[in-house]
Motif scaffolding. Structure first.
Motif, PDB file in Angstrom:
ATOM      1  N   LEU A 284      -6.374 -13.196   4.943  1.00 26.67           N
ATOM      2  CA  LEU A 284      -5.749 -14.513   4.976  1.00 26.67           C
ATOM      3  C   LEU A 284      -4.298 -14.439   4.505  1.00 26.67           C
ATOM      4  O   LEU A 284      -3.409 -15.104   5.065  1.00 26.67           O
ATOM      5  CB  LEU A 284      -6.544 -15.497   4.114  1.00 26.67           C
ATOM      6  CG  LEU A 284      -6.088 -16.960   4.146  1.00 26.67           C
ATOM      7  CD1 LEU A 284      -5.988 -17.484   5.566  1.00 26.67           C
ATOM      8  CD2 LEU A 284      -7.024 -17.833   3.316  1.00 26.67           C
ATOM      9  N   VAL A 285      -4.044 -13.613   3.498  1.00 26.36           N
ATOM     10  CA  VAL A 285      -2.668 -13.423   3.022  1.00 26.36           C
ATOM     11  C   VAL A 285      -1.805 -12.828   4.136  1.00 26.36           C
ATOM     12  O   VAL A 285      -0.649 -13.231   4.325  1.00 26.36           O
ATOM     13  CB  VAL A 285      -2.645 -12.515   1.777  1.00 26.36           C
ATOM     14  CG1 VAL A 285      -1.220 -12.123   1.418  1.00 26.36           C
ATOM     15  CG2 VAL A 285      -3.302 -13.217   0.597  1.00 26.36           C
ATOM     16  N   THR A 286      -2.355 -11.883   4.895  1.00 23.84           N
ATOM     17  CA  THR A 286      -1.612 -11.291   6.004  1.00 23.84           C
ATOM     18  C   THR A 286      -1.242 -12.345   7.047  1.00 23.84           C
ATOM     19  O   THR A 286      -0.125 -12.345   7.581  1.00 23.84           O
ATOM     20  CB  THR A 286      -2.430 -10.161   6.649  1.00 23.84           C
ATOM     21  OG1 THR A 286      -2.583  -9.097   5.698  1.00 23.84           O
ATOM     22  CG2 THR A 286      -1.761  -9.616   7.896  1.00 23.84           C
ATOM     23  N   ILE A 287      -2.152 -13.241   7.317  1.00 24.19           N
ATOM     24  CA  ILE A 287      -1.867 -14.341   8.248  1.00 24.19           C
ATOM     25  C   ILE A 287      -0.746 -15.216   7.701  1.00 24.19           C
ATOM     26  O   ILE A 287       0.204 -15.569   8.414  1.00 24.19           O
ATOM     27  CB  ILE A 287      -3.137 -15.171   8.508  1.00 24.19           C
ATOM     28  CG1 ILE A 287      -4.161 -14.334   9.275  1.00 24.19           C
ATOM     29  CG2 ILE A 287      -2.802 -16.447   9.280  1.00 24.19           C
ATOM     30  CD1 ILE A 287      -5.520 -14.980   9.409  1.00 24.19           C
ATOM     31  N   MET A 288      -0.826 -15.561   6.411  1.00 25.64           N
ATOM     32  CA  MET A 288       0.211 -16.387   5.790  1.00 25.64           C
ATOM     33  C   MET A 288       1.567 -15.684   5.801  1.00 25.64           C
ATOM     34  O   MET A 288       2.607 -16.299   6.069  1.00 25.64           O
ATOM     35  CB  MET A 288      -0.202 -16.741   4.358  1.00 25.64           C
ATOM     36  CG  MET A 288      -1.440 -17.619   4.280  1.00 25.64           C
ATOM     37  SD  MET A 288      -2.034 -17.856   2.582  1.00 25.64           S
ATOM     38  CE  MET A 288      -0.715 -18.871   1.895  1.00 25.64           C
ATOM     39  N   ASN A 289       1.568 -14.375   5.527  1.00 26.17           N
ATOM     40  CA  ASN A 289       2.817 -13.625   5.531  1.00 26.17           C
ATOM     41  C   ASN A 289       3.385 -13.485   6.942  1.00 26.17           C
ATOM     42  O   ASN A 289       4.611 -13.472   7.129  1.00 26.17           O
ATOM     43  CB  ASN A 289       2.619 -12.262   4.887  1.00 26.17           C
ATOM     44  CG  ASN A 289       2.532 -12.338   3.368  1.00 26.17           C
ATOM     45  OD1 ASN A 289       3.073 -13.259   2.765  1.00 26.17           O
ATOM     46  ND2 ASN A 289       1.862 -11.380   2.754  1.00 26.17           N
ATOM     47  N   SER A 290       2.513 -13.397   7.932  1.00 24.60           N
ATOM     48  CA  SER A 290       2.983 -13.379   9.318  1.00 24.60           C
ATOM     49  C   SER A 290       3.669 -14.698   9.653  1.00 24.60           C
ATOM     50  O   SER A 290       4.738 -14.713  10.288  1.00 24.60           O
ATOM     51  CB  SER A 290       1.809 -13.132  10.273  1.00 24.60           C
ATOM     52  OG  SER A 290       1.211 -11.878  10.039  1.00 24.60           O
ATOM     53  N   GLU A 291       3.072 -15.791   9.227  1.00 23.22           N
ATOM     54  CA  GLU A 291       3.679 -17.108   9.454  1.00 23.22           C
ATOM     55  C   GLU A 291       5.035 -17.215   8.773  1.00 23.22           C
ATOM     56  O   GLU A 291       5.975 -17.793   9.334  1.00 23.22           O
ATOM     57  CB  GLU A 291       2.726 -18.200   8.952  1.00 23.22           C
ATOM     58  CG  GLU A 291       1.437 -18.284   9.743  1.00 23.22           C
ATOM     59  CD  GLU A 291       0.359 -19.130   9.070  1.00 23.22           C
ATOM     60  OE1 GLU A 291      -0.689 -19.356   9.696  1.00 23.22           O
ATOM     61  OE2 GLU A 291       0.573 -19.552   7.906  1.00 23.22           O
ATOM     62  N   LEU A 292       5.146 -16.636   7.573  1.00 27.24           N
ATOM     63  CA  LEU A 292       6.428 -16.629   6.854  1.00 27.24           C
ATOM     64  C   LEU A 292       7.529 -15.958   7.671  1.00 27.24           C
ATOM     65  O   LEU A 292       8.709 -16.307   7.564  1.00 27.24           O
ATOM     66  CB  LEU A 292       6.285 -15.880   5.533  1.00 27.24           C
ATOM     67  CG  LEU A 292       6.041 -16.645   4.239  1.00 27.24           C
ATOM     68  CD1 LEU A 292       5.962 -15.664   3.083  1.00 27.24           C
ATOM     69  CD2 LEU A 292       7.117 -17.679   3.983  1.00 27.24           C
TER      70      LEU A 292
END
Length: 249
Positions: free
Chosen positions: A137-145
């Motif tokens: 989930l963090v990877t998804i959030m960081n991708s969005e960033l």
């Protein structure tokens, strides 16, 4: 003010109560997202890859010094941008042809930095694999960033499974334990012999890596001087290197 070393921080986290670790399965993605937003800061500008932004722990974050039993998930290895991961991410950023048009696996992906860089460099397919579902989930959030579509996020234990046909496998700071290092050695050997994968390993010189037999199969590609803040978080480590794994056929 003296800041705690990263290894001290995570030795503390390993004292977390088991009931709280099990409780992470009951949390919704919405709850986890909100918790991460409240307890991390956007950083990465003081890393080897200032081109990307990541949600990380900093000394300003509550859980940098908070009692570990209050942490509601498993140990947050995803909250640190480890020096080995920084090196391998920097290398592919500088050599985008390594990723362009290829199927890439970021193994032990943590915050997802290498997967994000692979996407930026034009990889055809990217998989971020970490057995911690929160890391996905963090990877998804960081991708969005970083204004990128997220990679495929997998929580399977790939090291104990049949290798999939990846063109490029990236590992950063994965050789921190001798038992894990031996399992990785065998699995990576199979990946290369079965599918012809290229394997890049980032490591700052940790003992379990330097003393392992895998070193007989490595070709040194690059060495990077770590930023001062990264040195302070990692007990004065100064450099991090990238190696290509070439087994003897």
């Amino acid at each position: 003010m003296h800041l705690p070393g990263v290894s001290v921080l995570f030795r503390a986290f390993k004292t977390s109560l088991r009931r709280l670790i099990r409780a992470r399965k009951c949390h919704t993605d919405e709850y986890i997202r909100r918790f991460i937003l409240e307890n991390t800061e956007v950083g990465g500008d003081q890393s080897l890859t200032p081109e990307i932004r990541l949600r990380l722990f900093t000394p300003k974050c509550r859980f940098w010094k908070e009692r570990p039993e209050l942490w509601p998930f498993s140990d947050p290895f995803w909250a640190i941008y480890w020096p080995g991961g920084q090196a391998v991410s920097r290398y592919i950023m500088d050599n985008p042809e390594m990723c362009r048009g290829k199927a890439v696996l970021d193994l032990g992906s943590g915050c997802g930095a290498s997967a994000i860089v692979a996407k930026k460099c034009g990889a055809k397919d990217v998989t971020a694999n970490d057995i911690d579902t929160v890391a996905g989930l963090v990877t998804i959030m960081n991708s969005e960033l970083n204004n990128l579509a997220p990679p495929v996020c997998s929580a399977d234990n790939m090291i104990s499974s049949e290798p999939k046909p990846f063109d490029l496998i990236l590992l950063g700071d994965m050789f921190y334990d001798e038992t894990l290092a031996t399992a990785l050695h065998a699995w990576l050997d199979t990946c290369i012999k079965t599918h012809g994968a290229t394997v890049l390993i980032g490591d700052p010189g940790r003992a379990a890596f330097e003393g392992h037999n895998i070193h007989h199969h490595l070709h040194h590609l690059a060495q990077y001087e770590l930023p001062q803040s990264v040195r302070e978080e990692n007990y004065g480590l100064i450099y991090s290197s990238v190696w290509c794994y070439r087994p003897r056929l």
